[in-house]
Write an enzyme that holds these catalytic residues in place. Structure first.
Site, PDB file in Angstrom:
ATOM      1  N   ARG A 125       0.811  -1.234   0.000  1.00 44.68           N
ATOM      2  CA  ARG A 125       0.000   0.000   0.000  1.00 44.68           C
ATOM      3  C   ARG A 125       0.834   1.269   0.000  1.00 44.68           C
ATOM      4  NH1 ARG A 125      -3.292  -3.059   3.516  1.00 44.68           N
ATOM      5  NH2 ARG A 125      -5.033  -3.906   2.324  1.00 44.68           N
ATOM      6  N   LYS A 147       4.062  11.412 -11.525  1.00 41.91           N
ATOM      7  CA  LYS A 147       3.147  10.623 -12.363  1.00 41.91           C
ATOM      8  C   LYS A 147       3.796   9.257 -12.557  1.00 41.91           C
ATOM      9  CE  LYS A 147       0.713  13.925 -15.289  1.00 41.91           C
ATOM     10  NZ  LYS A 147       0.461  14.303 -16.689  1.00 41.91           N
ATOM     11  N   GLU A 189      11.839  17.816 -24.964  1.00 41.28           N
ATOM     12  CA  GLU A 189      11.104  18.204 -23.745  1.00 41.28           C
ATOM     13  C   GLU A 189      11.705  19.462 -23.122  1.00 41.28           C
ATOM     14  OE1 GLU A 189       8.313  16.788 -22.714  1.00 41.28           O
ATOM     15  OE2 GLU A 189       8.311  14.702 -23.403  1.00 41.28           O
ATOM     16  N   LYS A 231       9.540  22.533 -13.959  1.00 41.13           N
ATOM     17  CA  LYS A 231       8.608  21.432 -13.677  1.00 41.13           C
ATOM     18  C   LYS A 231       8.271  21.420 -12.180  1.00 41.13           C
ATOM     19  CE  LYS A 231       6.868  17.042 -14.561  1.00 41.13           C
ATOM     20  NZ  LYS A 231       6.856  15.847 -15.350  1.00 41.13           N
ATOM     21  N   GLU A 241      -2.790  18.036 -11.769  1.00 41.77           N
ATOM     22  CA  GLU A 241      -3.123  18.483 -13.120  1.00 41.77           C
ATOM     23  C   GLU A 241      -4.563  18.960 -13.263  1.00 41.77           C
ATOM     24  OE1 GLU A 241      -1.061  16.252 -16.223  1.00 41.77           O
ATOM     25  OE2 GLU A 241      -2.818  16.513 -17.477  1.00 41.77           O
ATOM     26  N   ARG A 245      -0.633  22.562 -14.712  1.00 39.76           N
ATOM     27  CA  ARG A 245       0.201  21.401 -15.060  1.00 39.76           C
ATOM     28  C   ARG A 245      -0.141  20.872 -16.447  1.00 39.76           C
ATOM     29  NH1 ARG A 245       2.204  16.256 -11.296  1.00 39.76           N
ATOM     30  NH2 ARG A 245       3.463  15.347 -12.957  1.00 39.76           N
ATOM     31  N   ASN A 249       1.610  19.363 -21.112  1.00 40.50           N
ATOM     32  CA  ASN A 249       1.206  18.434 -22.172  1.00 40.50           C
ATOM     33  C   ASN A 249       1.263  19.083 -23.552  1.00 40.50           C
ATOM     34  OD1 ASN A 249       0.653  16.367 -20.335  1.00 40.50           O
ATOM     35  ND2 ASN A 249      -1.357  17.243 -19.893  1.00 40.50           N
ATOM     36  N   HIS A 252       1.570  17.096 -26.732  1.00 35.72           N
ATOM     37  CA  HIS A 252       1.324  15.693 -26.390  1.00 35.72           C
ATOM     38  C   HIS A 252       0.043  15.118 -26.989  1.00 35.72           C
ATOM     39  CE1 HIS A 252       4.685  16.330 -23.767  1.00 35.72           C
ATOM     40  NE2 HIS A 252       4.634  15.111 -23.283  1.00 35.72           N
ATOM     41  N   HIS A 256       0.745  11.925 -28.826  1.00 38.49           N
ATOM     42  CA  HIS A 256       0.195  10.605 -28.468  1.00 38.49           C
ATOM     43  C   HIS A 256      -0.499   9.956 -29.658  1.00 38.49           C
ATOM     44  CE1 HIS A 256       0.132  10.833 -23.776  1.00 38.49           C
ATOM     45  NE2 HIS A 256       1.319  10.535 -24.282  1.00 38.49           N
ATOM     46  N   HIS A 270       9.040   8.825 -27.829  1.00 36.54           N
ATOM     47  CA  HIS A 270       8.102   9.765 -27.205  1.00 36.54           C
ATOM     48  C   HIS A 270       8.515  11.230 -27.449  1.00 36.54           C
ATOM     49  CE1 HIS A 270       5.293  11.361 -24.283  1.00 36.54           C
ATOM     50  NE2 HIS A 270       6.291  11.975 -23.670  1.00 36.54           N
TER      51      HIS A 270
HETATM   52  N1  LIG Z   1       5.886  10.146 -15.628  1.00 36.40           N
HETATM   53  C1  LIG Z   1       5.956  11.181 -16.420  1.00 36.40           C
HETATM   54  O1  LIG Z   1       5.673  12.317 -16.043  1.00 36.40           O
HETATM   55  C2  LIG Z   1       6.429  10.982 -17.831  1.00 36.40           C
HETATM   56  C3  LIG Z   1       6.747  12.089 -18.632  1.00 36.40           C
HETATM   57  C4  LIG Z   1       7.266  11.852 -19.907  1.00 36.40           C
HETATM   58  C5  LIG Z   1       7.435  10.552 -20.365  1.00 36.40           C
HETATM   59  N2  LIG Z   1       7.103   9.507 -19.556  1.00 36.40           N
HETATM   60  C6  LIG Z   1       7.293   8.127 -20.010  1.00 36.40           C
HETATM   61  O2  LIG Z   1       8.698   7.905 -20.163  1.00 36.40           O
HETATM   62  C7  LIG Z   1       8.865   6.824 -21.086  1.00 36.40           C
HETATM   63  C8  LIG Z   1       9.997   7.152 -22.026  1.00 36.40           C
HETATM   64  O3  LIG Z   1      11.161   7.333 -21.259  1.00 36.40           O
HETATM   65  P1  LIG Z   1      12.611   7.395 -21.928  1.00 36.40           P
HETATM   66  O4  LIG Z   1      12.554   8.259 -23.120  1.00 36.40           O
HETATM   67  O5  LIG Z   1      13.531   7.736 -20.827  1.00 36.40           O
HETATM   68  O6  LIG Z   1      12.812   5.923 -22.503  1.00 36.40           O
HETATM   69  P2  LIG Z   1      13.358   4.535 -21.904  1.00 36.40           P
HETATM   70  O7  LIG Z   1      13.186   4.470 -20.449  1.00 36.40           O
HETATM   71  O8  LIG Z   1      12.748   3.485 -22.729  1.00 36.40           O
HETATM   72  O9  LIG Z   1      14.907   4.621 -22.242  1.00 36.40           O
HETATM   73  C9  LIG Z   1      15.325   4.668 -23.584  1.00 36.40           C
HETATM   74  C10 LIG Z   1      16.421   3.671 -23.893  1.00 36.40           C
HETATM   75  O10 LIG Z   1      17.666   4.163 -23.431  1.00 36.40           O
HETATM   76  C11 LIG Z   1      18.329   3.207 -22.615  1.00 36.40           C
HETATM   77  N3  LIG Z   1      19.081   3.992 -21.634  1.00 36.40           N
HETATM   78  C12 LIG Z   1      18.592   4.680 -20.593  1.00 36.40           C
HETATM   79  N4  LIG Z   1      19.558   5.385 -20.005  1.00 36.40           N
HETATM   80  C13 LIG Z   1      20.703   5.118 -20.671  1.00 36.40           C
HETATM   81  C14 LIG Z   1      22.040   5.572 -20.553  1.00 36.40           C
HETATM   82  N5  LIG Z   1      22.394   6.483 -19.648  1.00 36.40           N
HETATM   83  N6  LIG Z   1      22.956   5.078 -21.404  1.00 36.40           N
HETATM   84  C15 LIG Z   1      22.599   4.186 -22.370  1.00 36.40           C
HETATM   85  N7  LIG Z   1      21.345   3.741 -22.558  1.00 36.40           N
HETATM   86  C16 LIG Z   1      20.403   4.211 -21.714  1.00 36.40           C
HETATM   87  C17 LIG Z   1      17.243   2.349 -22.062  1.00 36.40           C
HETATM   88  O11 LIG Z   1      17.721   1.067 -21.746  1.00 36.40           O
HETATM   89  C18 LIG Z   1      16.251   2.299 -23.237  1.00 36.40           C
HETATM   90  O12 LIG Z   1      16.651   1.320 -24.136  1.00 36.40           O
HETATM   91  C19 LIG Z   1       7.538   6.611 -21.775  1.00 36.40           C
HETATM   92  O13 LIG Z   1       6.948   5.429 -21.287  1.00 36.40           O
HETATM   93  C20 LIG Z   1       6.714   7.825 -21.336  1.00 36.40           C
HETATM   94  O14 LIG Z   1       5.340   7.534 -21.241  1.00 36.40           O
HETATM   95  C21 LIG Z   1       6.612   9.694 -18.319  1.00 36.40           C
END
Ligand SMILES: NC(=O)c1ccc[n+]([C@@H]2O[C@H](COP(=O)([O-])OP(=O)(O)OC[C@H]3O[C@@H](n4cnc5c(N)ncnc54)[C@H](O)[C@@H]3O)[C@@H](O)[C@H]2O)c1
Length: 372
Positions: A125, A147, A189, A231, A241, A245, A249, A252, A256, A270
């Site tokens: 929990r 998030k 971003e 942020k 949000e 906030r 987006n 986005h 999306h 993304h």
């Molecule tokens: N929670 C939020 O507010 C929020 C905001 C934006 C995006 N997201 C989410 O984030 C996700 C995308 O995240 P991302 O772009 O970080 O992608 P990811 O986590 O898939 O990482 C991208 C790739 O890079 C590799 N990698 C990561 N760090 C590395 C490093 N330092 N050196 C070498 N390789 C490395 C990973 O293994 C992966 O293959 C999506 O699912 C999206 O929905 C969430």
């Protein structure tokens, strides 16, 4: 080390936390976590690629701080953010024998961060967690703000919770191993923050963004810090949000839809979807007469200069029927009462929410964009 590390605070009352930005933080993570621990036990969640680079120094630092630790690895990639992998991760963590005072540590990009955060929100929990974001996107966006969540078969991020970390450690020295495409996706971003709220920051990016993308330490630090500070401020003012906030987006809703069309995978990252989404949203605002066409051109030009996609043709979607993208947009979780809400720019540095976008004009706009 301390003189190169900057500390920001996300002001959320009894859930407030620090964001540390700078090089070399992973090795010292144990020391930074120590004051937050209720029990000297941590479970690190990482993906196989990131673990290969950075798990060992993190573990060394945890050991040096006297923190018992385990690691659970998940496969890299967006596919891991699903119910199946979440179930396995939850079982693996529980099998370790955690207690309420155990700290989860998310070492990785947004996928690991979102998944681990959701595990922290739900296991026993709710247990504490720390974010150690290793992609640029995760450092400037997903690790801050609480998030958390996973994808459902019906859509992205539809299962989740608002659940804040106890600490964010953005170690800028890890970005050197990040593939170039991932780095640029994160850069999109950063551009977003300038566009929605800070025209001077955007102007600085126009002039110096190439230094950020070349990972020049001072430029990188400024870009990550400015993004995290914005942020943090927005989240502190609107955690769930219900107001400002939503401006985060920007790009986005279009983005999306593009990700849905391309299958949420390596074909379109993304951040790349957000880059193109920001161009479409700005162009649409200009088309409606709500923004200046010259400003829209500036947005497009900077993203082109950085090597990010700015046209549907760039991502293989030339000629896509407008109704297909509109269909995806109307299934976005930000849709209310069947209305498509868009974040648009009035000018660079000033975003606003259009709650009920004119669908016919939007259809015509997408059809034109798909043909060019
Ligand atoms: N929670 C939020 O507010 C929020 C905001 C934006 C995006 N997201 C989410 O984030 C996700 C995308 O995240 P991302 O772009 O970080 O992608 P990811 O986590 O898939 O990482 C991208 C790739 O890079 C590799 N990698 C990561 N760090 C590395 C490093 N330092 N050196 C070498 N390789 C490395 C990973 O293994 C992966 O293959 C999506 O699912 C999206 O929905 C969430």
């Amino acid at each position: 080390m301390t003189e190169t590390i900057e500390r920001l605070r996300v002001e959320l009352g009894d859930r407030a936390y620090d964001i540390l930005v700078g090089p070399g933080l992973i090795e010292h993570a144990g020391r930074e976590m120590l004051p937050l621990l209720r029990r000297r036990q941590a479970v690190v969640v990482s993906d196989e690629i990131v673990a290969g680079h950075y798990l060992a120094p993190l573990r060394d630092g945890l050991s040096a701080a006297g923190i018992a630790h385990h690691a659970v690895l998940v496969p890299p990639g967006e596919e891991t953010k699903d119910l199946h992998h979440f179930g396995r991760l939850a079982e693996d963590i529980l099998a370790i024998g955690i207690e309420r005072g155990t700290m989860l540590v998310a070492l990785g990009g947004g996928v690991v961060g979102d998944l681990t955060g959701f595990a922290a929100a739900t296991l026993l929990r709710g247990i504490d967690f720390v974010q150690i974001p290793t992609t640029l996107l995760a450092q400037v966006d997903s690790s801050v703000g609480g998030k958390t969540g996973i994808n459902a078969p019906t859509g992205k991020n539809l299962i989740g919770a608002f659940y804040q970390p106890r600490l964010v450690l953005a170690d800028t020295s890890v970005l050197g191993s990040l593939p170039r495409r991932e780095l640029l996706a994160g850069y999109a971003e950063i551009v977003k923050y300038g566009l929605i709220r800070d025209p001077e920051f955007f102007a600085w990016l126009e002039a110096e963004g190439h230094r950020v993308c070349a990972l020049e330490p001072e430029a990188l630090r400024r870009a990550v810090l400015t993004s995290c500070a914005m942020k943090a401020e927005i989240v502190a003012g609107d955690e769930r949000e219900e107001g400002d906030r939503a401006l985060l987006n920007f790009g986005h809703t279009f983005g999306h839809a593009l990700e849905t069309e391309t299958g949420f995978g390596a074909r379109l990252l993304h951040g790349e979807a957000v880059a193109l989404g920001m161009v479409l949203a700005t162009d649409f605002a200009a088309k409606l007469g709500l923004a200046d066409a010259g400003e829209a051109l500036r947005v497009r030009r900077h993203l082109v200069d950085c090597g990010l996609p700015t046209r549907l043709a760039d991502i293989g979607l030339a000629g896509i029927p407008a109704d297909r993208l509109l269909g995806h947009m109307s299934k976005d979780k930000k849709v209310r009462d069947g209305r498509i809400a868009l974040i648009l720019l009035r000018r660079i540095g000033e975003a606003f929410v259009m709650k009920d976008a004119p669908v016919e004009k939007l259809r015509h706009f997408i059809a034109t964009a798909a043909a060019s």
